[in-house]
Scaffold this motif. Sequence first.
Motif, PDB file in Angstrom:
ATOM      1  N   CYS A   4      52.982  34.509  36.153  1.00  0.00           N
ATOM      2  CA  CYS A   4      53.014  35.543  37.185  1.00  0.00           C
ATOM      3  C   CYS A   4      54.467  35.952  37.436  1.00  0.00           C
ATOM      4  N   TYR A  11      47.905  31.646  34.947  1.00  0.00           N
ATOM      5  CA  TYR A  11      46.507  31.736  35.343  1.00  0.00           C
ATOM      6  C   TYR A  11      45.750  32.500  34.267  1.00  0.00           C
ATOM      7  N   ASP A  27      49.094  36.899  39.035  1.00  0.00           N
ATOM      8  CA  ASP A  27      47.921  36.025  39.119  1.00  0.00           C
ATOM      9  C   ASP A  27      47.049  36.359  40.320  1.00  0.00           C
ATOM     10  N   SER A  28      47.526  37.249  41.218  1.00  0.00           N
ATOM     11  CA  SER A  28      46.746  37.630  42.405  1.00  0.00           C
ATOM     12  C   SER A  28      47.249  38.969  42.923  1.00  0.00           C
ATOM     13  N   GLN A  30      47.909  39.471  45.973  1.00  0.00           N
ATOM     14  CA  GLN A  30      48.957  39.112  46.928  1.00  0.00           C
ATOM     15  C   GLN A  30      50.330  39.130  46.253  1.00  0.00           C
TER      16      GLN A  30
END
Length: 67
Positions: A4, A11, A27-28, A30
């Motif tokens: 990330c 991930y 990875d998100s 966020q």
Amino acid sequence: MIACATCGNEYEKAFTVTQMGETLTFDSFQCAIHRMAPTCAHCGCRVIGHGVEREGATYCCDHCAGE
């Protein structure tokens, strides 16, 4: 797996986002928001929605733009 761009986590369900010719892996959502969303020129929060632009600055809302 690719790490990330914000937190370095690897991930298997990571995704990429391309903005203005730069492609980054996250990875998100966020982490993507933290890295790529503009910051309100008044209060400093991340502008996730449309926001307000005035005189070349980005604000999270009309209230902050008026301050």
